[in-house]
Write an enzyme that holds these catalytic residues in place. Sequence first.
Site, PDB file in Angstrom:
ATOM      1  N   ARG A 170       0.842  -1.340   0.077  1.00 16.47           N
ATOM      2  CA  ARG A 170       0.033   0.008   0.128  1.00 16.47           C
ATOM      3  C   ARG A 170       0.802   1.163   0.252  1.00 16.47           C
ATOM      4  NH1 ARG A 170      -4.333   2.296   4.273  1.00 16.47           N
ATOM      5  NH2 ARG A 170      -5.611   3.340   2.596  1.00 16.47           N
ATOM      6  N   ASN A 225      -3.963   9.938   3.817  1.00 10.91           N
ATOM      7  CA  ASN A 225      -2.805   8.774   4.105  1.00 10.91           C
ATOM      8  C   ASN A 225      -3.154   8.383   5.712  1.00 10.91           C
ATOM      9  OD1 ASN A 225      -1.532   8.283   1.767  1.00 10.91           O
ATOM     10  ND2 ASN A 225      -0.263  10.223   1.925  1.00 10.91           N
ATOM     11  N   HIS A 229      -6.015  -6.178  -2.619  1.00  6.62           N
ATOM     12  CA  HIS A 229      -6.953  -6.150  -1.369  1.00  6.62           C
ATOM     13  C   HIS A 229      -7.305  -7.459  -1.056  1.00  6.62           C
ATOM     14  CE1 HIS A 229      -8.706  -1.733  -1.670  1.00  6.62           C
ATOM     15  NE2 HIS A 229      -7.304  -1.631  -1.365  1.00  6.62           N
ATOM     16  N   HIS A 269       0.320   4.558  -2.572  1.00  3.47           N
ATOM     17  CA  HIS A 269       0.267   5.934  -2.014  1.00  3.47           C
ATOM     18  C   HIS A 269       1.322   6.488  -2.250  1.00  3.47           C
ATOM     19  CE1 HIS A 269      -3.488   5.421   0.415  1.00  3.47           C
ATOM     20  NE2 HIS A 269      -3.594   4.623  -0.294  1.00  3.47           N
ATOM     21  N   GLY A 318       4.509  11.057  -8.269  1.00  2.89           N
ATOM     22  CA  GLY A 318       5.271   9.899  -8.754  1.00  2.89           C
ATOM     23  C   GLY A 318       6.126   9.057  -7.684  1.00  2.89           C
TER      24      GLY A 318
HETATM   25  C1  HEM Z   1      -8.789   1.157  -6.474  1.00  7.47           C
HETATM   26  C2  HEM Z   1      -8.701   2.099  -5.683  1.00  7.47           C
HETATM   27  C3  HEM Z   1      -8.534   1.986  -4.085  1.00  7.47           C
HETATM   28  C4  HEM Z   1      -9.194   2.357  -3.242  1.00  7.47           C
HETATM   29  C5  HEM Z   1     -10.335   3.172  -3.181  1.00  7.47           C
HETATM   30  C6  HEM Z   1      -8.310   1.829  -1.936  1.00  7.47           C
HETATM   31  C7  HEM Z   1      -8.923   2.142  -0.925  1.00  7.47           C
HETATM   32  C8  HEM Z   1      -8.519   1.276   0.259  1.00  7.47           C
HETATM   33  C9  HEM Z   1      -9.126   1.505   1.883  1.00  7.47           C
HETATM   34  C10 HEM Z   1     -10.012   2.626   2.239  1.00  7.47           C
HETATM   35  C11 HEM Z   1      -8.313   0.611   2.661  1.00  7.47           C
HETATM   36  C12 HEM Z   1      -8.663   0.457   3.938  1.00  7.47           C
HETATM   37  C13 HEM Z   1      -7.660   1.584   4.850  1.00  7.47           C
HETATM   38  C14 HEM Z   1      -8.175   1.838   6.192  1.00  7.47           C
HETATM   39  O1  HEM Z   1      -9.008   1.512   6.712  1.00  7.47           O
HETATM   40  O2  HEM Z   1      -7.036   2.419   7.042  1.00  7.47           O
HETATM   41  C15 HEM Z   1      -7.125   0.277   1.873  1.00  7.47           C
HETATM   42  C16 HEM Z   1      -6.230  -0.561   2.208  1.00  7.47           C
HETATM   43  C17 HEM Z   1      -5.448  -1.462   1.464  1.00  7.47           C
HETATM   44  N1  HEM Z   1      -5.006  -0.985   0.049  1.00  7.47           N
HETATM   45 FE1  HEM Z   1      -6.397  -0.074  -0.998  1.00  7.47          FE
HETATM   46  N2  HEM Z   1      -7.460   1.083  -2.334  1.00  7.47           N
HETATM   47  C18 HEM Z   1      -7.197   1.069  -3.737  1.00  7.47           C
HETATM   48  C19 HEM Z   1      -6.403   0.459  -4.519  1.00  7.47           C
HETATM   49  C20 HEM Z   1      -5.226  -0.268  -4.043  1.00  7.47           C
HETATM   50  C21 HEM Z   1      -4.047  -0.407  -4.567  1.00  7.47           C
HETATM   51  C22 HEM Z   1      -3.753  -0.209  -6.225  1.00  7.47           C
HETATM   52  C23 HEM Z   1      -2.986  -1.018  -3.835  1.00  7.47           C
HETATM   53  C24 HEM Z   1      -1.865  -1.612  -4.053  1.00  7.47           C
HETATM   54  C25 HEM Z   1      -1.507  -2.063  -5.173  1.00  7.47           C
HETATM   55  C26 HEM Z   1      -3.855  -1.138  -2.751  1.00  7.47           C
HETATM   56  C27 HEM Z   1      -3.346  -1.853  -1.316  1.00  7.47           C
HETATM   57  C28 HEM Z   1      -4.070  -1.809  -0.142  1.00  7.47           C
HETATM   58  C29 HEM Z   1      -3.772  -2.613   0.919  1.00  7.47           C
HETATM   59  C30 HEM Z   1      -2.673  -3.779   0.902  1.00  7.47           C
HETATM   60  C31 HEM Z   1      -4.593  -2.488   1.958  1.00  7.47           C
HETATM   61  C32 HEM Z   1      -4.541  -3.077   3.436  1.00  7.47           C
HETATM   62  C33 HEM Z   1      -3.504  -2.127   4.320  1.00  7.47           C
HETATM   63  C34 HEM Z   1      -3.560  -2.623   5.834  1.00  7.47           C
HETATM   64  O3  HEM Z   1      -3.577  -3.820   6.074  1.00  7.47           O
HETATM   65  O4  HEM Z   1      -3.766  -1.825   6.611  1.00  7.47           O
HETATM   66  N3  HEM Z   1      -5.120  -0.546  -2.605  1.00  7.47           N
HETATM   67  N4  HEM Z   1      -7.362   0.648   0.370  1.00  7.47           N
END
Ligand code: HEM
Length: 295
Positions: free
Chosen positions: A41, A70, A168, A45, A51
């Site tokens: 993640r 963030n 995810h 970000h 970039g």
């Molecule tokens: C498609 C659009 C995306 C949205 C709207 C999104 C949104 C989110 C949100 C809301 C969370 C939960 C955060 C929290 O509760 O603090 C999350 C977690 C996460 N996101 Fe995304 N995300 C997106 C794409 C991605 C991409 C492209 C990646 C990596 C290539 C990614 C990797 C992750 C990971 C690994 C987590 C879990 C992190 C943890 O365990 O704290 N996400 N994301």
Amino acid sequence: MPCNLTTTFYDKTCPNALKTIKTSITAAVSRNPRNAALVIRLLFHDCFVQGCDASLLLEGSGSEKRSPANDGVLGYEVIDDAKAAVERICPGVVSCADILAVAARDASVAVRGPSWLVRLGRRDSTTSNASQALSDLPRGNFNLSQLIESFARKGLNTREMVALSGSHTIGLARCTRFRDRIYNASNIDPAFAASRRENCPRTTGNGDGNLAPLDLMTPNTFDNNYFKNLVGFRGLLISDQALFNRDSTDSIVTAYVRNPSKFAYDFGAAMVKMSEIDPLTGAAGVIRTVCTAAS
Ligand code: HEM
Ligand SMILES: *[C@@H]1O[C@H](CO)[C@@H](O)[C@H](O)[C@H]1NC(C)=O
Ligand SMILES: *[C@@H]1O[C@H](CO)[C@@H](O)[C@H](O)[C@H]1NC(C)=O
Ligand SMILES: *[C@@H]1O[C@H](CO)[C@@H](O)[C@H](O)[C@H]1NC(C)=O
């Protein structure tokens, strides 16, 4: 897009850089499997804002890191540790931006996900800007057209957006990020919604930080179960279920359900592309000595 990055960039200046990063990341993931999710993640970000220049890792008021976009992003110390290990063998040579790109690949491998070759030679920025994080990062309540548009602005197509969302398949989210969906959505499996409500109260307050896995089946393994969840309307975030909602990306989701190696291949290719968004190269930027500070 001209690419000045090469896989051999540190072969002469720091031949053990990649091995050192891998050892550090593998140890961090064995300590806590969520570290794999956190590192992947972090790369996302970082790269979407100004970039892939490690701008996310900079401390300071008004920094990306302090932006509400963030809030809840964790794992910075995993990268700090990898950087410290690399500095011990080759001081001042390997950028934080490259370490983060390599770390994300190693994190995927550590939870049995795909591997890919990381081209190197990124340099680090000395500045970051909180308001850019807010405008450039997609949010968990985005609909499909907003998701497509957000990734398109970074040069990533719809298929790459869907593949990258597959990360995810690991990691956790907080109640505040999925509350609206589990109480209000109609495109959700009722039993799944009920079970998520047990640990995420309707009203804002104490339960806001309660955690749930983004992939209810195998939260610590990088597989295609995320897409199986979507087909069963068990996506946790609004933005997850938007990818399978009787709309244009349904066929990509079902292809990834049927063919896990297709997903693994597309994910690796999309990670390479994402990790090469607007790098600083050549004389631009610096090699930071610690990832948290500009000098
Ligand atoms: C498609 C659009 C995306 C949205 C709207 C999104 C949104 C989110 C949100 C809301 C969370 C939960 C955060 C929290 O509760 O603090 C999350 C977690 C996460 N996101 Fe995304 N995300 C997106 C794409 C991605 C991409 C492209 C990646 C990596 C290539 C990614 C990797 C992750 C990971 C690994 C987590 C879990 C992190 C943890 O365990 O704290 N996400 N994301
Ligand atoms: C930060 O980015 C915003 C939006 O792109 C811009 O208006 C603002 O001037 C930038 N701030 C600094 C300190 O560069
Ligand atoms: C997606 O959300 C945006 C912003 O709220 C809205 O303008 C647009 O109409 C929505 N698109 C669809 C297809 O629901
Ligand atoms: C659900 O929708 C209602 C009505 O639009 C709204 O008041 C409420 O804040 C939403 N979220 C939750 C968690 O109930």
